[in-house]
Design a protein around this motif. Structure first.
Motif, PDB file in Angstrom:
ATOM      1  N   PHE A   1      -0.672   8.158  10.409  1.00  0.00           N
ATOM      2  CA  PHE A   1       0.582   8.142  11.450  1.00  0.00           C
ATOM      3  C   PHE A   1       1.203   7.276  10.581  1.00  0.00           C
ATOM      4  O   PHE A   1       2.040   7.185  11.395  1.00  0.00           O
ATOM      5  CB  PHE A   1      -1.393   7.563  12.875  1.00  0.00           C
ATOM      6  CG  PHE A   1      -1.770   7.648  13.256  1.00  0.00           C
ATOM      7  CD1 PHE A   1      -0.939   8.358  14.308  1.00  0.00           C
ATOM      8  CD2 PHE A   1      -2.748   8.100  12.821  1.00  0.00           C
ATOM      9  CE1 PHE A   1      -1.411   9.705  15.228  1.00  0.00           C
ATOM     10  CE2 PHE A   1      -3.880   8.791  13.650  1.00  0.00           C
ATOM     11  CZ  PHE A   1      -3.044   9.547  15.185  1.00  0.00           C
ATOM     12  N   SER A   2       0.617   6.779   9.659  1.00  0.00           N
ATOM     13  CA  SER A   2       1.776   5.297   8.906  1.00  0.00           C
ATOM     14  C   SER A   2       2.860   6.289   7.945  1.00  0.00           C
ATOM     15  O   SER A   2       2.772   7.407   7.792  1.00  0.00           O
ATOM     16  CB  SER A   2       0.964   4.284   8.325  1.00  0.00           C
ATOM     17  OG  SER A   2       0.161   4.190   9.266  1.00  0.00           O
ATOM     18  N   ASN A   3       3.483   5.503   6.837  1.00  0.00           N
ATOM     19  CA  ASN A   3       4.189   5.743   6.287  1.00  0.00           C
ATOM     20  C   ASN A   3       3.286   5.993   4.918  1.00  0.00           C
ATOM     21  O   ASN A   3       3.153   5.272   4.791  1.00  0.00           O
ATOM     22  CB  ASN A   3       5.760   5.480   5.887  1.00  0.00           C
ATOM     23  CG  ASN A   3       5.395   3.691   5.960  1.00  0.00           C
ATOM     24  OD1 ASN A   3       4.624   4.035   4.740  1.00  0.00           O
ATOM     25  ND2 ASN A   3       6.384   3.224   6.662  1.00  0.00           N
ATOM     26  N   ASP A   4       4.370   6.523   3.654  1.00  0.00           N
ATOM     27  CA  ASP A   4       3.020   6.885   2.816  1.00  0.00           C
ATOM     28  C   ASP A   4       2.656   5.025   1.990  1.00  0.00           C
ATOM     29  O   ASP A   4       2.093   4.844   1.440  1.00  0.00           O
ATOM     30  CB  ASP A   4       4.037   7.317   1.572  1.00  0.00           C
ATOM     31  CG  ASP A   4       4.277   8.402   1.761  1.00  0.00           C
ATOM     32  OD1 ASP A   4       3.402   9.527   2.526  1.00  0.00           O
ATOM     33  OD2 ASP A   4       5.370   9.638   1.491  1.00  0.00           O
ATOM     34  N   GLU A   5       4.289   4.615   2.295  1.00  0.00           N
ATOM     35  CA  GLU A   5       3.947   3.030   2.268  1.00  0.00           C
ATOM     36  C   GLU A   5       2.573   2.020   2.298  1.00  0.00           C
ATOM     37  O   GLU A   5       1.423   1.455   1.765  1.00  0.00           O
ATOM     38  CB  GLU A   5       4.915   1.908   2.808  1.00  0.00           C
ATOM     39  CG  GLU A   5       4.748   0.098   1.551  1.00  0.00           C
ATOM     40  CD  GLU A   5       6.103   0.096   2.343  1.00  0.00           C
ATOM     41  OE1 GLU A   5       6.055  -1.522   2.513  1.00  0.00           O
ATOM     42  OE2 GLU A   5       6.751   0.365   2.662  1.00  0.00           O
ATOM     43  N   MET A   6       2.003   2.083   3.427  1.00  0.00           N
ATOM     44  CA  MET A   6       0.611   1.907   3.994  1.00  0.00           C
ATOM     45  C   MET A   6      -0.289   2.461   3.067  1.00  0.00           C
ATOM     46  O   MET A   6      -1.336   1.836   2.708  1.00  0.00           O
ATOM     47  CB  MET A   6       0.918   2.654   5.787  1.00  0.00           C
ATOM     48  CG  MET A   6      -1.060   2.518   5.881  1.00  0.00           C
ATOM     49  SD  MET A   6      -1.174  -0.037   5.994  1.00  0.00           S
ATOM     50  CE  MET A   6       0.771  -0.336   7.838  1.00  0.00           C
ATOM     51  N   ALA A   7      -0.476   3.723   3.093  1.00  0.00           N
ATOM     52  CA  ALA A   7      -1.287   4.823   2.527  1.00  0.00           C
ATOM     53  C   ALA A   7      -1.359   4.138   0.508  1.00  0.00           C
ATOM     54  O   ALA A   7      -2.797   3.995   0.211  1.00  0.00           O
ATOM     55  CB  ALA A   7      -0.847   6.406   2.713  1.00  0.00           C
ATOM     56  N   MET A   8      -0.353   4.285  -0.058  1.00  0.00           N
ATOM     57  CA  MET A   8      -0.085   3.666  -1.067  1.00  0.00           C
ATOM     58  C   MET A   8      -0.848   2.025  -1.066  1.00  0.00           C
ATOM     59  O   MET A   8      -1.990   1.442  -1.668  1.00  0.00           O
ATOM     60  CB  MET A   8       1.051   3.595  -1.696  1.00  0.00           C
ATOM     61  CG  MET A   8       0.984   5.133  -1.711  1.00  0.00           C
ATOM     62  SD  MET A   8       0.953   6.027  -2.356  1.00  0.00           S
ATOM     63  CE  MET A   8       0.181   4.829  -4.271  1.00  0.00           C
ATOM     64  N   PHE A   9      -0.502   1.297  -0.053  1.00  0.00           N
ATOM     65  CA  PHE A   9      -0.785  -0.371  -0.047  1.00  0.00           C
ATOM     66  C   PHE A   9      -2.598  -0.350   0.125  1.00  0.00           C
ATOM     67  O   PHE A   9      -3.442  -1.057  -0.190  1.00  0.00           O
ATOM     68  CB  PHE A   9      -0.185  -0.890   0.700  1.00  0.00           C
ATOM     69  CG  PHE A   9      -0.976  -2.587   2.128  1.00  0.00           C
ATOM     70  CD1 PHE A   9      -1.163  -3.207   0.686  1.00  0.00           C
ATOM     71  CD2 PHE A   9      -1.671  -2.385   2.279  1.00  0.00           C
ATOM     72  CE1 PHE A   9      -0.846  -4.227   1.072  1.00  0.00           C
ATOM     73  CE2 PHE A   9      -2.193  -3.478   2.554  1.00  0.00           C
ATOM     74  CZ  PHE A   9      -2.036  -4.888   1.777  1.00  0.00           C
ATOM     75  N   LEU A  10      -3.408   0.429   1.078  1.00  0.00           N
ATOM     76  CA  LEU A  10      -4.446   1.039   0.635  1.00  0.00           C
ATOM     77  C   LEU A  10      -5.214   0.918  -0.650  1.00  0.00           C
ATOM     78  O   LEU A  10      -6.485   0.632  -0.839  1.00  0.00           O
ATOM     79  CB  LEU A  10      -4.655   1.845   2.780  1.00  0.00           C
ATOM     80  CG  LEU A  10      -5.057   1.431   3.932  1.00  0.00           C
ATOM     81  CD1 LEU A  10      -5.004   2.113   4.398  1.00  0.00           C
ATOM     82  CD2 LEU A  10      -5.200  -0.484   3.977  1.00  0.00           C
ATOM     83  N   ILE A  11      -4.944   1.902  -0.754  1.00  0.00           N
ATOM     84  CA  ILE A  11      -5.337   2.249  -2.398  1.00  0.00           C
ATOM     85  C   ILE A  11      -5.245   1.376  -3.106  1.00  0.00           C
ATOM     86  O   ILE A  11      -6.252   0.597  -3.903  1.00  0.00           O
ATOM     87  CB  ILE A  11      -4.494   3.344  -3.084  1.00  0.00           C
ATOM     88  CG1 ILE A  11      -4.690   4.685  -1.988  1.00  0.00           C
ATOM     89  CG2 ILE A  11      -5.010   3.731  -3.864  1.00  0.00           C
ATOM     90  CD1 ILE A  11      -3.949   6.432  -2.639  1.00  0.00           C
ATOM     91  N   ARG A  12      -4.559   0.618  -3.442  1.00  0.00           N
ATOM     92  CA  ARG A  12      -3.800  -0.447  -4.401  1.00  0.00           C
ATOM     93  C   ARG A  12      -4.455  -1.769  -4.494  1.00  0.00           C
ATOM     94  O   ARG A  12      -4.839  -2.572  -5.047  1.00  0.00           O
ATOM     95  CB  ARG A  12      -2.559  -1.180  -4.452  1.00  0.00           C
ATOM     96  CG  ARG A  12      -1.415  -0.225  -4.909  1.00  0.00           C
ATOM     97  CD  ARG A  12       0.019  -1.045  -5.128  1.00  0.00           C
ATOM     98  NE  ARG A  12       0.612  -1.564  -3.497  1.00  0.00           N
ATOM     99  CZ  ARG A  12       1.347  -0.435  -3.040  1.00  0.00           C
ATOM    100  NH1 ARG A  12       1.492   0.738  -3.436  1.00  0.00           N
ATOM    101  NH2 ARG A  12       1.635  -1.399  -1.955  1.00  0.00           N
TER     102      ARG A  12
END
Length: 164
Positions: free
Chosen positions: A139-150
């Protein structure tokens, strides 16, 4: 009469004789839930001061916290977490937390506020067995997924691998 004047009037009345704080609109929402959904922090604070039902839920079993997270109202979310001690683990009808709602709606500022609270649970999955990472990718953009991984929110590689 504006909403502030109405709440001021309620403040001066005997609260036990007025059920208007708990009346429900056509969407199944109390005044508190509407104020949370719309992000009216001043109204939320007044309703809390009037001892409204903080455990109210709408027709989809969402709390005020779910609603403000889903709609990106970071000031209301922060107030509910700090002043009202809302439970970040409460689930709605589809077994989603406020954090999941914020991730799905791509509200990074709300996600950041929730992640500062010690009792959030990043491993929670919804009724469709989707984790935070799944929801971010879907549902979100790549920035959200990368933020959660970081943020190192995932305890094992399975959470990441199973999302593809």
């Amino acid at each position: 009469m504006n909403k502030t004047a109405t709440l001021d009037t309620l403040s001066n009345r005997d609260k036990s004789s007025c059920n208007c704080l708990e009346s429900i609109n056509n969407n199944g929402e109390t005044a508190f839930l509407v104020a949370c959904r719309k992000g009216f922090l001043k109204s939320v604070k007044r309703l809390v001061g009037l001892k409204c039902n903080l455990k109210a839920r709408d027709g989809e079993r969402r709390t005020g916290f779910h609603l403000c997270c889903e709609n990106g109202h970071e000031l209301v979310a922060k107030y509910l977490l700090t002043a009202c001690k809302f439970n970040t683990l409460d689930l709605d009808e589809i077994e989603e937390t406020g954090l999941m709602k914020a991730v799905k709606s791509d509200h990074m500022s709300v996600v950041q506020i929730i992640l500062k609270i010690p009792d959030f649970d990043a491993s929670q999955k919804n009724i469709d067995d989707e984790s935070l990472f799944h929801l971010a990718c879907k549902f979100s953009n790549d920035e959200m997924a990368m933020f959660l991984i970081r943020k190192n929110l995932f305890n094992n590689d399975f959470d990441l691998v199973s999302s593809h």
